[in-house]
Design a protein around this motif. Sequence first.
Motif, PDB file in Angstrom:
ATOM      1  N   SER A 141       0.824  -1.209   0.000  1.00  0.00           N
ATOM      2  CA  SER A 141       0.000   0.000   0.000  1.00  0.00           C
ATOM      3  C   SER A 141       0.860   1.261   0.000  1.00  0.00           C
ATOM      4  N   TYR A 142       2.053   1.168   0.617  1.00  0.00           N
ATOM      5  CA  TYR A 142       2.913   2.357   0.695  1.00  0.00           C
ATOM      6  C   TYR A 142       3.538   2.687  -0.663  1.00  0.00           C
ATOM      7  N   LEU A 143       3.469   1.730  -1.598  1.00  0.00           N
ATOM      8  CA  LEU A 143       4.021   1.986  -2.934  1.00  0.00           C
ATOM      9  C   LEU A 143       3.026   2.756  -3.797  1.00  0.00           C
ATOM     10  N   PHE A 144       1.863   2.995  -3.242  1.00  0.00           N
ATOM     11  CA  PHE A 144       0.833   3.749  -3.966  1.00  0.00           C
ATOM     12  C   PHE A 144       0.512   5.085  -3.277  1.00  0.00           C
ATOM     13  N   SER A 145       1.167   5.348  -2.157  1.00  0.00           N
ATOM     14  CA  SER A 145       0.782   6.506  -1.343  1.00  0.00           C
ATOM     15  C   SER A 145       1.311   7.814  -1.935  1.00  0.00           C
ATOM     16  N   THR A 146       0.415   8.784  -2.059  1.00  0.00           N
ATOM     17  CA  THR A 146       0.880  10.097  -2.524  1.00  0.00           C
ATOM     18  C   THR A 146       0.730  11.127  -1.397  1.00  0.00           C
ATOM     19  N   LEU A 147       0.677  10.624  -0.150  1.00  0.00           N
ATOM     20  CA  LEU A 147       0.552  11.533   0.986  1.00  0.00           C
ATOM     21  C   LEU A 147       1.772  12.435   1.087  1.00  0.00           C
ATOM     22  N   ARG A 148       1.495  13.707   1.402  1.00  0.00           N
ATOM     23  CA  ARG A 148       2.572  14.646   1.721  1.00  0.00           C
ATOM     24  C   ARG A 148       2.333  15.132   3.138  1.00  0.00           C
ATOM     25  N   PHE A 149       3.364  15.222   3.935  1.00  0.00           N
ATOM     26  CA  PHE A 149       3.177  15.624   5.322  1.00  0.00           C
ATOM     27  C   PHE A 149       3.706  17.042   5.524  1.00  0.00           C
ATOM     28  N   ASP A 150       2.794  17.909   5.919  1.00  0.00           N
ATOM     29  CA  ASP A 150       3.190  19.284   6.232  1.00  0.00           C
ATOM     30  C   ASP A 150       3.976  19.246   7.542  1.00  0.00           C
ATOM     31  N   ASP A 151       5.221  19.724   7.547  1.00  0.00           N
ATOM     32  CA  ASP A 151       6.000  19.690   8.799  1.00  0.00           C
ATOM     33  C   ASP A 151       6.360  21.098   9.274  1.00  0.00           C
ATOM     34  N   SER A 152       5.408  22.034   9.112  1.00  0.00           N
ATOM     35  CA  SER A 152       5.683  23.433   9.489  1.00  0.00           C
ATOM     36  C   SER A 152       6.022  23.577  10.970  1.00  0.00           C
ATOM     37  N   ASN A 153       5.274  22.878  11.852  1.00  0.00           N
ATOM     38  CA  ASN A 153       5.575  22.978  13.295  1.00  0.00           C
ATOM     39  C   ASN A 153       7.015  22.557  13.558  1.00  0.00           C
ATOM     40  N   THR A 154       7.372  21.399  12.979  1.00  0.00           N
ATOM     41  CA  THR A 154       8.725  20.870  13.204  1.00  0.00           C
ATOM     42  C   THR A 154       9.777  21.867  12.703  1.00  0.00           C
ATOM     43  N   GLN A 155       9.578  22.372  11.486  1.00  0.00           N
ATOM     44  CA  GLN A 155      10.586  23.287  10.925  1.00  0.00           C
ATOM     45  C   GLN A 155      10.690  24.561  11.754  1.00  0.00           C
ATOM     46  N   GLN A 156       9.540  25.034  12.246  1.00  0.00           N
ATOM     47  CA  GLN A 156       9.561  26.251  13.073  1.00  0.00           C
ATOM     48  C   GLN A 156      10.331  26.006  14.383  1.00  0.00           C
ATOM     49  N   PHE A 157      10.109  24.850  14.990  1.00  0.00           N
ATOM     50  CA  PHE A 157      10.775  24.562  16.268  1.00  0.00           C
ATOM     51  C   PHE A 157      12.257  24.239  16.076  1.00  0.00           C
ATOM     52  N   LEU A 158      12.615  23.722  14.880  1.00  0.00           N
ATOM     53  CA  LEU A 158      14.021  23.342  14.675  1.00  0.00           C
ATOM     54  C   LEU A 158      14.878  24.500  14.151  1.00  0.00           C
ATOM     55  N   LYS A 159      14.211  25.610  13.828  1.00  0.00           N
ATOM     56  CA  LYS A 159      14.957  26.765  13.280  1.00  0.00           C
ATOM     57  C   LYS A 159      16.102  27.136  14.234  1.00  0.00           C
ATOM     58  N   GLY A 160      17.285  27.271  13.704  1.00  0.00           N
ATOM     59  CA  GLY A 160      18.425  27.683  14.522  1.00  0.00           C
ATOM     60  C   GLY A 160      19.089  26.542  15.281  1.00  0.00           C
ATOM     61  N   THR A 161      18.547  25.333  15.215  1.00  0.00           N
ATOM     62  CA  THR A 161      19.174  24.207  15.933  1.00  0.00           C
ATOM     63  C   THR A 161      20.219  23.504  15.060  1.00  0.00           C
ATOM     64  N   GLY A 162      20.169  23.752  13.751  1.00  0.00           N
ATOM     65  CA  GLY A 162      21.089  23.068  12.841  1.00  0.00           C
ATOM     66  C   GLY A 162      20.633  21.648  12.511  1.00  0.00           C
ATOM     67  N   ILE A 163      19.460  21.259  13.010  1.00  0.00           N
ATOM     68  CA  ILE A 163      18.970  19.891  12.730  1.00  0.00           C
ATOM     69  C   ILE A 163      18.149  19.920  11.445  1.00  0.00           C
ATOM     70  N   ILE A 164      18.664  19.254  10.425  1.00  0.00           N
ATOM     71  CA  ILE A 164      18.032  19.283   9.092  1.00  0.00           C
ATOM     72  C   ILE A 164      17.883  17.850   8.596  1.00  0.00           C
ATOM     73  N   CYS A 165      16.747  17.562   7.961  1.00  0.00           N
ATOM     74  CA  CYS A 165      16.555  16.218   7.411  1.00  0.00           C
ATOM     75  C   CYS A 165      17.464  16.029   6.184  1.00  0.00           C
ATOM     76  N   PRO A 166      18.365  15.039   6.201  1.00  0.00           N
ATOM     77  CA  PRO A 166      19.257  14.846   5.048  1.00  0.00           C
ATOM     78  C   PRO A 166      18.476  14.442   3.800  1.00  0.00           C
ATOM     79  N   THR A 167      18.929  14.933   2.654  1.00  0.00           N
ATOM     80  CA  THR A 167      18.301  14.540   1.385  1.00  0.00           C
ATOM     81  C   THR A 167      18.737  13.120   1.043  1.00  0.00           C
ATOM     82  N   LEU A 168      17.830  12.362   0.459  1.00  0.00           N
ATOM     83  CA  LEU A 168      18.156  10.978   0.099  1.00  0.00           C
ATOM     84  C   LEU A 168      18.948  10.959  -1.215  1.00  0.00           C
TER      85      LEU A 168
END
Length: 410
Positions: free
Chosen positions: A355-382
């Motif tokens: 089922s995950y091979l058909f998923s087109t879900l996108r997850f809004d991560d605005s809260n996370t990005q706002q809280f991580l601002k200035g921490t240097g914690i960034i999700c690495p690109t694959l």
Amino acid sequence: MEKREKTILVTGSTGFLGSAITQRLLVSGCKLKLLIRKRDNDSSQISYVLESLLKELILGNQSDEDLQYQCRVVGEGSNKDKLLQELFISNVEIYEGDITSRGFGLETQEYTRLCNEVDEVFHCAAVTHFEMQGADEHMVVNVKGTENVLQFANSGKQKRFHYISTAYVAGKQNGIIGENKMVNEPLFNNEYERSKFVAEQLVIEYAKSNDIPYTIYRPGIIVGDSKTGATCKFDNLYLFVKVLFNMKNSFTKHNSEGLKNVTIRVPGDPDALINLVPIDYVADAIVAILRMRESNGKIFHITNPNPPRLRELRDLVLPFLEIKGMHVTIDRELEKQSLSAVEKLFLRQTRSYYSYLFSTLRFDDSNTQQFLKGTGIICPTLTKELVRTLIEFAVSHNWGEGKPTVLQKA
Ligand SMILES: NC(=O)c1ccc[n+]([C@@H]2O[C@H](COP(=O)([O-])OP(=O)(O)OC[C@H]3O[C@@H](n4cnc5c(N)ncnc54)[C@H](OP(=O)(O)O)[C@@H]3O)[C@@H](O)[C@H]2O)c1
């Protein structure tokens, strides 16, 4: 900086995410009470767990910055191994219990003492496979277990409650999913998703009606460490790569002509979004957010803001496996067609993830990005390099099955 470091009860600390969080909480100076599931009739369990956790901590991937901070607490000049051992011995207590039992199955006195000592609860324990084994295993552990942990948080001293949910409580919905409470129950791909959805709702209702400060974290699909590839769990991405890897090795070993020009069709939408997130990003982000009081009452998507599409992921993985002459195509309608023996084998071994091979879900991560601002914690690109790091680790650890293997040259 708070005057006294907090005492945190952690569930699931022997698991993939729980152990990474435990390591980080430990080096940040917290006092930890680890609720660890009892192994039947094994009286040496505590020393075994202690030893293996300790080993994991010592061999783990503590960043130098974490350790530098901790060195200031424990003393300059401490070496890394010694430092972690000292921290573990002085700051960790282990409790053998089960979240499915009321009071975790602990002695009443012990439970009451814990209720009065703990400042925060980090609830990470869950049944995480997708297969139906016991009739209601998911509901018992993930929902009833969460209710017991909430009751613990509501007894004795007031505590903050941190709950690890999953981004896939979104089930079979489409489009962009926000970081808020789901209003309507969606359709689900499996019982795991359903149980996590019910548990998440329970956390919000219970915490609100009992004035418990709570924070919910919803990770995407977690893979190994972005720097080392380290993982102790070889499901999701690893399962697909492992099946291809074994096919390739089998063809190579038998010097089969079959590999010279074979096309394997796999089910899925080539444009599906595969939300893979490295464990170090997930654990670093959660621990950073957990330390911020303003995160109370909020939900955070700990997801990949730029997830690869299924066809991109295929193109990243295949060159690494060096499967010359073998092509993998992604077919939306595959289940309606007749399949080759190789395709049937592939499907059988990966079915629970379809089922995950058909998923087109996108997850809004605005809260996370706002809280991580200035921490240097960034999700690495694959990238190609990251995929290589992940697969190399998995191959060298034989996909978690003991004897190491090597990738055979085609
Ligand atoms: N891995 C992912 O891709 C992913 C993605 C999104 C969300 N999550 C969520 O993250 C959390 C951790 O997942 P994970 O991948 O780290 O899982 P995991 O490796 O399977 O670990 C699960 C942990 O829960 C413990 N546990 C299970 N049943 C228990 C019980 N009855 N009493 C006490 N402890 C119990 C296990 O203890 P034992 O060692 O005794 O089995 C283990 O420590 C889960 O809540 C999961 O839903 C995971």
